[in-house]
Design a protein around this motif. Structure first.
Motif, short mmCIF file in Angstrom:
data_model
loop_
_atom_site.label_atom_id
_atom_site.label_comp_id
_atom_site.label_asym_id
_atom_site.label_seq_id
_atom_site.Cartn_x
_atom_site.Cartn_y
_atom_site.Cartn_z
N ASP A 1 0.80 -1.22 0.00
CA ASP A 1 0.00 0.00 0.00
C ASP A 1 0.83 1.27 0.00
O ASP A 1 0.39 2.31 -0.48
CB ASP A 1 -0.96 0.01 1.20
CG ASP A 1 -2.09 -0.99 1.03
OD1 ASP A 1 -2.30 -1.48 -0.10
OD2 ASP A 1 -2.77 -1.30 2.03
N LYS B 1 -3.25 0.35 -3.86
CA LYS B 1 -4.35 0.04 -2.95
C LYS B 1 -5.71 0.10 -3.63
O LYS B 1 -6.59 -0.72 -3.35
CB LYS B 1 -4.32 1.00 -1.75
CG LYS B 1 -5.40 0.74 -0.72
CD LYS B 1 -5.33 1.73 0.43
CE LYS B 1 -6.47 1.49 1.42
NZ LYS B 1 -6.41 2.45 2.56
N GLY B 2 -5.90 1.06 -4.53
CA GLY B 2 -7.18 1.20 -5.21
C GLY B 2 -7.47 0.14 -6.25
O GLY B 2 -8.61 -0.01 -6.69
N GLN B 3 -6.43 -0.60 -6.66
CA GLN B 3 -6.55 -1.70 -7.62
C GLN B 3 -7.14 -1.27 -8.97
O GLN B 3 -7.59 -2.11 -9.76
CB GLN B 3 -7.38 -2.85 -7.03
CG GLN B 3 -6.76 -3.46 -5.79
CD GLN B 3 -7.53 -4.65 -5.25
OE1 GLN B 3 -8.42 -5.18 -5.90
NE2 GLN B 3 -7.20 -5.07 -4.04
N ASP C 1 -15.20 1.20 -4.57
CA ASP C 1 -14.73 1.05 -3.19
C ASP C 1 -15.59 0.05 -2.43
O ASP C 1 -15.10 -0.67 -1.56
CB ASP C 1 -14.76 2.41 -2.49
CG ASP C 1 -14.14 2.37 -1.11
OD1 ASP C 1 -13.10 1.71 -0.94
OD2 ASP C 1 -14.70 2.99 -0.19
N LEU D 1 -12.55 -1.94 -0.77
CA LEU D 1 -11.19 -1.44 -0.83
C LEU D 1 -10.80 -0.65 0.42
O LEU D 1 -9.63 -0.48 0.71
CB LEU D 1 -11.02 -0.53 -2.06
CG LEU D 1 -11.22 -1.22 -3.42
CD1 LEU D 1 -11.22 -0.17 -4.54
CD2 LEU D 1 -10.13 -2.25 -3.66
#
Length: 556
Positions: free
Chosen positions: A221, A424-426, A515, A536
């Protein structure tokens, strides 16, 4: 005599396949051992002892990291075997033969281990682990009669570097384990070993620095992907380009770096072999004579001053009422293997013909169009329009300037947003660099379709399933129900409203939807969603940073 000496020197300088096969044999032993350890850990999973599940996850992680030391070799020389180990955890459809590729291997094991009903999957997990372990043990048989040229070896590691920059650091292979940085370090270590006989001290130093950077901060992250790309990976790619490998990947320009304007060859995409007059195409783009009633041109819905969209959720149909879908943008449309939201057209030329003949959109009659235009054929109309559309790829955003060396082009928030987008947000696991669309690296030979479970409206608290069948409406395969092409998010900040039906009015709503885990995450009952239903857990400041980064993808 001089020529003979030069040839002898070249023969000595080029190491050939033996160092590669020696490396493979040694590394395979380690990977096979890790696969057995993972198999044993999965066998110990017990619902009464949660620590056994954590142990299985850690064993999977170690197995994945070990696999990445062999990935460059298997992905290039033995793609079928690579698929067994690292296929996506969803059904893949091999078009046009309609063959299904079932999820198998390490990614599927991860998906099952992180499922809320993990303990009910133990039998399936054991079966998957057995496939991985037995296949890992059988890998030495691949070397029987194996041969490789120096050019192939060099190309294999160049492609692996692209995987590192686009897939590994984004967590594409292991979104739940979040082992992407460690996997990238393992893959880079393999590259270092394999290319060492071919390179000079300067490249060896760059490889050493790059590996050290990946090993310095393994936290998924917090890893600084932007610094990694600009300070290490892209300069290394530039150096490796001097190595004379072959290029068997038509979509890639092997002499550039990943984010160069000409990194991808437009000529590799459908229809690019057609000849058309770009200037004529631009004029025709504004020509209302192309529509049946003479009231519409291409620019009616694709307005240049609005970044080639219309700003509406859905435009008006010639038959009355709204069109069924949102008007897709045209910028970077040439870098795709399918056109329209559902991908029913294979080229820009096909798309143009379909739009012109659509009763809802332009309702054109070829003979009438040709009569109105005079001294021009329908092929000239279509090919020239397509040629013009292929020019709509400016690569002129603040992000492009930053990645090219102008480090004042992005604000700190936008830089942070890129790292979140790719981490982190992919987001980068579906919107792949450098186009940030569904064009899958490193070969860039396929456009991806995803089932997101997008609801009928932007009300995420009271969602209703959207009735649009997506790609399933013309390609009757269950996995395609509700599937849509992944569009580029370049210029997304100025091309709302969003999604295939234009129901989301803002990027904030889109991000909130992702999210929460897509349609399944907000409570819709979906059996084929390809987007992870896991939340997320993005903080509000993180969402704002991601949006700020997307704003930095607006062409100037």
């Amino acid at each position: 005599m001089k020529l003979i000496c030069i040839c002898l020197l070249l023969a000595i300088a080029l190491p050939g396949e033996k160092p590669l096969t020696d490396y493979f044999r040694k590394t395979q032993v380690i990977f096979a051992a890790k696969a057995i350890s993972m198999q044993q850990a999965i066998a110990l999973i017990d619902a009464k002892n949660p620590a056994t599940l954590q142990y299985a996850k850690e064993s999977l992680k170690q197995c994945r990291v070990s696999y990445k030391q062999l990935a460059f070799f298997l992905e290039y020389f033995f793609t079928s075997e690579a698929h067994v180990f690292n296929a996506p955890p969803k059904y893949e459809v091999d078009e046009p033969y309609i063959e299904y590729e079932a999820p198998v291997g390490l990614q599927q094991i991860e998906s099952l281990l992180y499922d809320s009903a993990v303990y009910t999957h133990k039998t399936e997990l054991m079966a998957e682990a057995e496939v991985v372990a037995s296949s890992a043990a059988d890998l030495p048989s691949l070397l029987y009669h194996f041969s490789a040229t120096d050019g192939q070896i060099i190309e294999s590691v160049k492609l692996e570097l692209i995987r590192i920059m686009t897939l590994y650091i984004s967590g594409y292979d292991a979104p739940n384990l979040k082992s992407g940085i460690e996997e990238a370090a393992a893959a880079m270590t393999a590259i270092n070993i394999i290319v060492s006989p071919y390179v000079n001290d300067s490249i060896r130093y760059s490889l050493k620095r790059t590996i050290e950077y990946l090993q310095k901060d393994k936290d998924f992250d917090t890893f600084n992907r932007l610094e990694f790309l600009t300070g290490y990976a892209l300069p290394l790619q530039r150096q490796l380009n001097i190595l004379q490998g072959i290029n068997t990947t038509p979509a890639l320009n092997g002499n550039t770096t990943l984010f160069s304007k000409d990194a991808l060859n437009k000529s590799a995409f459908p229809g690019a072999n057609q000849t058309g007059d770009t200037s004529l195409g631009r004029r025709l783009f504004f020509e209302k004579a192309l529509s049946g009633n003479g009231t519409r041109s291409c620019a009616t819905c694709h307005q240049p001053d609005k970044y080639f969209i219309d700003g509406m959720a859905r435009n008006i149909s010639l038959e009355g009422g709204e069109l069924p879908r949102n008007t897709p943008g045209l910028l970077y449309a040439s870098y795709q293997y399918s056109q329209f939201w559902d991908g029913r057209a294979k080229s820009l030329e096909e798309q143009i013909v379909m739009v012109m003949h659509s009763k809802q959109e332009m309702d054109a009659v070829d003979d009438t169009v040709i009569h109105r235009l005079k001294n021009i054929t329908m092929d000239q109309v279509v090919n020239s329009l397509a040629a013009y559309l292929r020019t709509l790829a400016p690569f002129n955003s603040p992000f492009d300037h930053y990645i090219a060396g102008d480090h004042s082009a992005l604000t700190p928030q936008q830089q942070h947003g890129f790292n979140l987008f790719m981490g982190k947000g992919q987001c980068g696991t579906c919107h792949f660099a450098p186009l940030f669309n569904g064009l899958i690296p490193p070969l860039y030979n396929r456009t991806e379709f995803e089932v997101l479970g997008t609801p009928q409206t932007e009300d995420l608290l009271h969602p209703f399933k959207d009735a649009d069948e997506g790609r399933y409406s013309f390609f009757r395969i269950g996995f395609y129900e509700g599937a849509f092409k992944t569009p580029t998010i370049r210029n997304a900040a100025v091309t709302g409203p969003y999604m295939h039906h234009g129901a989301f009015s803002s990027m904030e709503q889109v991000l909130a939807f992702y999210d929460k885990g897509g349609g399944a995450g907000i409570g819709l009952k979906l059996t084929n969603q390809t987007l992870s239903a896991s939340q997320l857990h993005l903080e509000e400041s993180e969402k704002k940073a991601i949006i700020a980064f997307m704003e930095a993808l607006t062409d100037q």
